[in-house]
Design a protein around this motif. Structure first.
Motif, PDB file in Angstrom:
ATOM      1  N   GLY A   1       0.818  -1.210   0.000  1.00 45.93           N
ATOM      2  CA  GLY A   1       0.000   0.000   0.000  1.00 45.93           C
ATOM      3  C   GLY A   1       0.848   1.254   0.000  1.00 45.93           C
ATOM      4  O   GLY A   1       2.067   1.200   0.252  1.00 45.93           O
ATOM      5  N   PRO A   2       0.245   2.394  -0.253  1.00 44.74           N
ATOM      6  CA  PRO A   2       1.002   3.640  -0.334  1.00 44.74           C
ATOM      7  C   PRO A   2       1.725   4.023   0.961  1.00 44.74           C
ATOM      8  O   PRO A   2       2.761   4.675   0.908  1.00 44.74           O
ATOM      9  N   ALA A   3       1.243   3.604   2.106  1.00 48.90           N
ATOM     10  CA  ALA A   3       1.897   3.936   3.377  1.00 48.90           C
ATOM     11  C   ALA A   3       2.969   2.920   3.759  1.00 48.90           C
ATOM     12  O   ALA A   3       3.723   3.148   4.700  1.00 48.90           O
ATOM     13  N   ALA A   4       3.064   1.804   3.042  1.00 49.72           N
ATOM     14  CA  ALA A   4       3.982   0.727   3.405  1.00 49.72           C
ATOM     15  C   ALA A   4       5.452   1.168   3.387  1.00 49.72           C
ATOM     16  O   ALA A   4       6.240   0.749   4.242  1.00 49.72           O
ATOM     17  N   ALA A   5       5.812   2.011   2.458  1.00 50.56           N
ATOM     18  CA  ALA A   5       7.211   2.428   2.317  1.00 50.56           C
ATOM     19  C   ALA A   5       7.722   3.166   3.547  1.00 50.56           C
ATOM     20  O   ALA A   5       8.902   3.077   3.874  1.00 50.56           O
ATOM     21  N   GLY A   6       6.858   3.871   4.253  1.00 50.05           N
ATOM     22  CA  GLY A   6       7.283   4.646   5.410  1.00 50.05           C
ATOM     23  C   GLY A   6       7.239   3.881   6.727  1.00 50.05           C
ATOM     24  O   GLY A   6       7.534   4.454   7.777  1.00 50.05           O
ATOM     25  N   LEU A   7       6.899   2.622   6.688  1.00 47.17           N
ATOM     26  CA  LEU A   7       6.801   1.835   7.929  1.00 47.17           C
ATOM     27  C   LEU A   7       8.111   1.134   8.250  1.00 47.17           C
ATOM     28  O   LEU A   7       8.848   0.718   7.347  1.00 47.17           O
ATOM     29  N   PRO A   8       8.419   0.969   9.541  1.00 48.45           N
ATOM     30  CA  PRO A   8       9.655   0.284   9.920  1.00 48.45           C
ATOM     31  C   PRO A   8       9.624  -1.212   9.624  1.00 48.45           C
ATOM     32  O   PRO A   8      10.668  -1.850   9.530  1.00 48.45           O
ATOM     33  N   LYS A   9       8.441  -1.767   9.474  1.00 49.82           N
ATOM     34  CA  LYS A   9       8.295  -3.193   9.170  1.00 49.82           C
ATOM     35  C   LYS A   9       7.308  -3.327   8.020  1.00 49.82           C
ATOM     36  O   LYS A   9       6.241  -2.719   8.034  1.00 49.82           O
ATOM     37  N   LYS A  10       7.672  -4.105   6.997  1.00 52.53           N
ATOM     38  CA  LYS A  10       6.803  -4.282   5.831  1.00 52.53           C
ATOM     39  C   LYS A  10       5.503  -4.957   6.251  1.00 52.53           C
ATOM     40  O   LYS A  10       5.512  -5.946   6.973  1.00 52.53           O
ATOM     41  N   PRO A  11       4.355  -4.436   5.789  1.00 48.53           N
ATOM     42  CA  PRO A  11       3.077  -5.074   6.100  1.00 48.53           C
ATOM     43  C   PRO A  11       3.007  -6.482   5.505  1.00 48.53           C
ATOM     44  O   PRO A  11       3.604  -6.766   4.461  1.00 48.53           O
ATOM     45  N   ALA A  12       2.256  -7.337   6.162  1.00 50.26           N
ATOM     46  CA  ALA A  12       2.117  -8.726   5.715  1.00 50.26           C
ATOM     47  C   ALA A  12       1.416  -8.800   4.365  1.00 50.26           C
ATOM     48  O   ALA A  12       0.540  -7.990   4.057  1.00 50.26           O
TER      49      ALA A  12
END
Length: 140
Positions: free
Chosen positions: A55-66
């Motif tokens: 998703g578009p917010a995934a890049a800014g997260l410290p852990k990749k979404p499942a």
């Protein structure tokens, strides 16, 4: 004493069935989102519209979404519905959890849900619908 005849045994059951058919059907109240709508609102930003974790917010997260499309595959071919719903609700805590707890957002009317153990447990309908939606993403 005479034995009961079948008509006398089944007559009360038939009457009860007719009475039940005359009662208005219980309806779920309108006004709450479907599983697809809740997924679009709460999940797609991180997990992506198709649930693959991009998703578009995934890049800014410290852990990749499942990647939600392989949950059944990674669980021996069985979709882990109870585990998924516990994770969404926020009950299943993990170290490094990035996903927020959605319990307050998904609070809704309760339905009886059997997770496979034969026990009907009152569960928020929106949580069940969201879990069913994620189940439908398997293999896509």
């Amino acid at each position: 004493m005479q034995p009961l005849r079948p008509a006398f045994v089944f007559l009360p059951l038939a009457f009860a069935g007719l009475l039940a058919a005359c009662l208005p059907a219980a309806k779920e109240p309108a006004g709450f989102p479907t599983g697809a709508e809740d997924f679009a609102s709460y999940c797609a930003g991180c997990h992506g519209a198709d649930g693959k974790g991009d998703g578009p917010a995934a890049a800014g997260l410290p852990k990749k979404p499942a990647n939600l499309t392989v949950l059944a595959k990674n669980n021996g071919g069985t979709f882990p519905m109870t585990r998924v719903m516990a994770h969404i609700w926020g009950y299943a805590q993990e170290d490094g959890r990035v996903m927020p707890k959605f319990a307050p957002l998904l609070d809704s009317n309760m339905v009886l849900f059997d997770s496979g153990d034969g026990i009907q447990t009152p569960t928020p309908i929106r949580l069940v619908q969201l879990g069913e939606y994620v189940k439908g993403l398997q293999g896509s």
